[in-house]
Design a protein around this motif. Structure first.
Motif, PDB file in Angstrom:
ATOM      1  N   GLN A  33       0.895  -1.199  -0.049  1.00 15.87           N
ATOM      2  CA  GLN A  33       0.074   0.064   0.074  1.00 15.87           C
ATOM      3  C   GLN A  33       0.883   1.202  -0.104  1.00 15.87           C
ATOM      4  O   GLN A  33       0.842   2.118  -0.677  1.00 15.87           O
ATOM      5  N   ALA A  34       1.905   1.190   0.943  1.00 14.58           N
ATOM      6  CA  ALA A  34       2.638   2.590   0.976  1.00 14.58           C
ATOM      7  C   ALA A  34       3.437   2.768  -0.255  1.00 14.58           C
ATOM      8  O   ALA A  34       3.693   3.680  -0.852  1.00 14.58           O
ATOM      9  N   ALA A  35       3.991   1.498  -0.862  1.00 19.19           N
ATOM     10  CA  ALA A  35       4.598   1.738  -2.005  1.00 19.19           C
ATOM     11  C   ALA A  35       3.634   2.227  -3.293  1.00 19.19           C
ATOM     12  O   ALA A  35       4.261   3.178  -4.079  1.00 19.19           O
ATOM     13  N   MET A  36       2.535   1.776  -3.385  1.00 20.29           N
ATOM     14  CA  MET A  36       1.578   2.286  -4.238  1.00 20.29           C
ATOM     15  C   MET A  36       1.344   3.552  -3.955  1.00 20.29           C
ATOM     16  O   MET A  36       1.164   4.475  -5.152  1.00 20.29           O
ATOM     17  N   ALA A  37       0.967   4.261  -3.079  1.00 23.23           N
ATOM     18  CA  ALA A  37       0.912   5.511  -2.493  1.00 23.23           C
ATOM     19  C   ALA A  37       2.012   6.430  -3.006  1.00 23.23           C
ATOM     20  O   ALA A  37       1.692   7.493  -3.398  1.00 23.23           O
ATOM     21  N   ASP A  38       3.228   5.914  -2.856  1.00 26.97           N
ATOM     22  CA  ASP A  38       4.234   6.668  -3.335  1.00 26.97           C
ATOM     23  C   ASP A  38       4.458   6.917  -4.755  1.00 26.97           C
ATOM     24  O   ASP A  38       4.505   8.107  -5.320  1.00 26.97           O
ATOM     25  N   ALA A  39       3.975   5.887  -5.425  1.00 33.82           N
ATOM     26  CA  ALA A  39       4.005   5.787  -7.082  1.00 33.82           C
ATOM     27  C   ALA A  39       2.893   6.836  -7.300  1.00 33.82           C
ATOM     28  O   ALA A  39       3.004   7.403  -8.466  1.00 33.82           O
ATOM     29  N   LEU A  40       1.702   6.873  -6.618  1.00 30.11           N
ATOM     30  CA  LEU A  40       0.652   7.758  -7.069  1.00 30.11           C
ATOM     31  C   LEU A  40       1.132   9.068  -6.992  1.00 30.11           C
ATOM     32  O   LEU A  40       0.806  10.159  -7.569  1.00 30.11           O
ATOM     33  N   ARG A  41       1.851   9.462  -5.830  1.00 23.59           N
ATOM     34  CA  ARG A  41       2.302  10.687  -5.553  1.00 23.59           C
ATOM     35  C   ARG A  41       3.165  11.206  -6.917  1.00 23.59           C
ATOM     36  O   ARG A  41       3.087  12.350  -7.327  1.00 23.59           O
ATOM     37  N   ASP A  42       4.109  10.444  -7.642  1.00 25.80           N
ATOM     38  CA  ASP A  42       4.617  10.629  -8.602  1.00 25.80           C
ATOM     39  C   ASP A  42       3.710  10.907  -9.875  1.00 25.80           C
ATOM     40  O   ASP A  42       4.126  11.997 -10.690  1.00 25.80           O
ATOM     41  N   VAL A  43       2.563  10.212  -9.959  1.00 23.64           N
ATOM     42  CA  VAL A  43       1.591  10.402 -11.125  1.00 23.64           C
ATOM     43  C   VAL A  43       1.027  11.656 -10.750  1.00 23.64           C
ATOM     44  O   VAL A  43       0.757  12.356 -11.793  1.00 23.64           O
ATOM     45  N   ALA A  44       0.607  12.036  -9.634  1.00 21.46           N
ATOM     46  CA  ALA A  44      -0.162  13.454  -9.219  1.00 21.46           C
ATOM     47  C   ALA A  44       0.947  14.624  -9.592  1.00 21.46           C
ATOM     48  O   ALA A  44       0.726  15.626  -9.816  1.00 21.46           O
ATOM     49  N   ALA A  45       2.294  14.289  -9.349  1.00 19.95           N
ATOM     50  CA  ALA A  45       3.187  15.493  -9.544  1.00 19.95           C
ATOM     51  C   ALA A  45       3.446  15.708 -11.225  1.00 19.95           C
ATOM     52  O   ALA A  45       3.727  17.148 -11.535  1.00 19.95           O
ATOM     53  N   GLU A  46       3.103  14.667 -11.838  1.00 16.85           N
ATOM     54  CA  GLU A  46       3.285  14.790 -13.338  1.00 16.85           C
ATOM     55  C   GLU A  46       2.054  15.380 -13.904  1.00 16.85           C
ATOM     56  O   GLU A  46       2.002  16.060 -14.912  1.00 16.85           O
ATOM     57  N   ALA A  47       0.843  14.633 -13.418  1.00 11.76           N
ATOM     58  CA  ALA A  47      -0.619  15.031 -14.017  1.00 11.76           C
ATOM     59  C   ALA A  47      -1.190  15.598 -12.861  1.00 11.76           C
ATOM     60  O   ALA A  47      -1.856  14.904 -11.946  1.00 11.76           O
ATOM     61  N   PRO A  48      -1.204  16.907 -12.433  1.00 17.29           N
ATOM     62  CA  PRO A  48      -1.827  17.350 -11.264  1.00 17.29           C
ATOM     63  C   PRO A  48      -3.392  16.921 -11.097  1.00 17.29           C
ATOM     64  O   PRO A  48      -4.270  16.818 -11.976  1.00 17.29           O
ATOM     65  N   LEU A  49      -3.874  16.756  -9.837  1.00 12.98           N
ATOM     66  CA  LEU A  49      -5.143  16.641  -9.679  1.00 12.98           C
ATOM     67  C   LEU A  49      -6.172  17.757  -9.921  1.00 12.98           C
ATOM     68  O   LEU A  49      -5.701  18.803  -9.844  1.00 12.98           O
ATOM     69  N   LEU A  50      -7.138  17.277 -10.443  1.00 10.50           N
ATOM     70  CA  LEU A  50      -8.187  18.277 -11.146  1.00 10.50           C
ATOM     71  C   LEU A  50      -9.431  18.112 -10.483  1.00 10.50           C
ATOM     72  O   LEU A  50      -9.695  17.031  -9.733  1.00 10.50           O
ATOM     73  N   SER A 173      -8.086   0.495   3.144  1.00 11.93           N
ATOM     74  CA  SER A 173      -6.897   0.570   2.807  1.00 11.93           C
ATOM     75  C   SER A 173      -6.364  -0.942   2.221  1.00 11.93           C
ATOM     76  O   SER A 173      -6.602  -1.760   3.057  1.00 11.93           O
ATOM     77  N   GLY A 174      -6.122  -1.174   1.040  1.00 12.48           N
ATOM     78  CA  GLY A 174      -5.674  -2.492   0.452  1.00 12.48           C
ATOM     79  C   GLY A 174      -6.541  -3.395   0.097  1.00 12.48           C
ATOM     80  O   GLY A 174      -6.144  -4.704  -0.671  1.00 12.48           O
ATOM     81  N   ASP A 175      -7.854  -2.954   0.016  1.00 15.60           N
ATOM     82  CA  ASP A 175      -8.662  -3.850  -0.440  1.00 15.60           C
ATOM     83  C   ASP A 175      -9.025  -3.501  -2.207  1.00 15.60           C
ATOM     84  O   ASP A 175      -8.706  -2.589  -2.537  1.00 15.60           O
ATOM     85  N   VAL A 176      -9.427  -4.646  -2.885  1.00 21.23           N
ATOM     86  CA  VAL A 176      -9.416  -4.672  -4.223  1.00 21.23           C
ATOM     87  C   VAL A 176     -10.903  -5.091  -4.544  1.00 21.23           C
ATOM     88  O   VAL A 176     -11.157  -6.375  -4.331  1.00 21.23           O
ATOM     89  N   LEU A 177     -11.458  -4.434  -5.566  1.00 22.15           N
ATOM     90  CA  LEU A 177     -12.737  -4.818  -5.899  1.00 22.15           C
ATOM     91  C   LEU A 177     -12.885  -4.938  -7.383  1.00 22.15           C
ATOM     92  O   LEU A 177     -12.431  -4.021  -8.109  1.00 22.15           O
ATOM     93  N   ALA A 178     -13.036  -6.324  -7.977  1.00 20.23           N
ATOM     94  CA  ALA A 178     -13.302  -6.349  -9.225  1.00 20.23           C
ATOM     95  C   ALA A 178     -14.936  -6.328  -9.763  1.00 20.23           C
ATOM     96  O   ALA A 178     -15.509  -7.006  -8.933  1.00 20.23           O
ATOM     97  N   MET A 179     -15.120  -5.331 -10.507  1.00 19.59           N
ATOM     98  CA  MET A 179     -16.512  -5.228 -10.820  1.00 19.59           C
ATOM     99  C   MET A 179     -16.864  -5.640 -12.392  1.00 19.59           C
ATOM    100  O   MET A 179     -16.451  -5.006 -13.306  1.00 19.59           O
ATOM    101  N   GLY A 180     -17.254  -7.058 -12.580  1.00 16.60           N
ATOM    102  CA  GLY A 180     -17.227  -7.522 -13.722  1.00 16.60           C
ATOM    103  C   GLY A 180     -18.699  -8.179 -14.001  1.00 16.60           C
ATOM    104  O   GLY A 180     -19.554  -8.046 -13.112  1.00 16.60           O
ATOM    105  N   GLY A 181     -18.551  -8.835 -14.964  1.00  8.51           N
ATOM    106  CA  GLY A 181     -20.224  -9.627 -15.053  1.00  8.51           C
ATOM    107  C   GLY A 181     -20.834  -8.987 -15.165  1.00  8.51           C
ATOM    108  O   GLY A 181     -21.105  -8.023 -15.713  1.00  8.51           O
TER     109      GLY A 181
END
Ligand code: AKG
Ligand code: FE2
Length: 216
Positions: A33-50, A173-181
């Motif tokens: 979770q922490a690693a993913m949150a860090d990666a998302l900070r980089d995403v938001a630095a490149e593509a600012p939140l709207l 935090s850490g839950d994953v939901l797949a909405m399919g079918g």
């Protein structure tokens, strides 16, 4: 009142919230979770939140950005998938590898997603009941995979009728939901955030990622 920290998290495992809506609680451990949150900070630095403004002229309470080939945007009141960030004009950053790994693990879909929509919920933010239906008919065979990070949220899901019955659950935090079918076009939304009740994101708040195949 009881201390929420004393209430154990529910065990990891699969739970079917609605036909085709498969929730894996605790799919990501704390380090992931922490690693993913860090990666998302980089995403938001490149593509600012709207803060998208709806067709009704109201700014959404959620702030958004995206990664991948396409991002979901509202352009002059119209919902669309765009290859570029509406303010910077730049292409969206690539979807972080750990996010793609979740998709490969749970989607059952042979190709990578085209869009990773990133929602940021601050205090009081919510998302009204809606369907994810802008991806194009040809994309509806693929699930939408949702990853939750940070503060818990009360998530609601129903069926394909707007006024049909719904049920709600807490996404943590850490839950994953797949909405399919049968749930790929189900109505769903976020009633509220339990702001400050998580401890992953300093200052509180919730990040939600939705991974989508787009054939629009
Ligand atoms: O935040 C969530 O859990 C749901 C987000 C969602 O439904 C969406 O982005 O379309
Ligand atoms: Fe959605």
């Amino acid at each position: 009142m009881s201390d929420p920290k004393l209430i154990p998290d529910p065990p990891a495992g699969k739970e079917e919230l609605a036909p085709g809506a498969i929730l894996r609680r605790g799919f990501l451990d704390r380090a992931a979770q922490a690693a993913m949150a860090d990666a998302l900070r980089d995403v938001a630095a490149e593509a600012p939140l709207l803060r998208p403004v709806t067709a009704w002229g109201r700014p959404m309470s959620v702030r958004m950005t995206a990664a991948g080939r396409l991002g979901w945007v509202i352009e002059r009141g119209r919902y669309a998938y765009s290859p570029r960030h509406p303010e910077t004009g730049r292409r969206w950053p690539p979807i972080p590898e750990p996010v793609l790994a979740v998709w490969r693990a749970v989607s059952g879909w042979p190709e990578p997603p085209d869009c990773c929509l990133v929602n940021w919920y601050g205090e009081g933010a919510r998302m009204g009941l809606h369907r994810d239906a802008d991806e194009g008919e040809a994309a509806f065979a693929a699930p939408v995979v949702s990853i939750s990070l940070g503060d818990p949220a009360r998530f609601r899901i129903g069926g394909t009728e707007r006024r049909g019955p719904t049920r709600s659950t807490i996404l943590r935090s850490g839950d994953v939901l797949a909405m399919g079918g049968a749930s790929r076009l189900a109505y769903h939304g976020v009633d509220r955030i339990l702001f400050g009740e998580g401890d992953l994101l300093p200052g509180g708040g919730r990040l939600n990622l939705t991974l989508r195949v787009v054939r629009a």
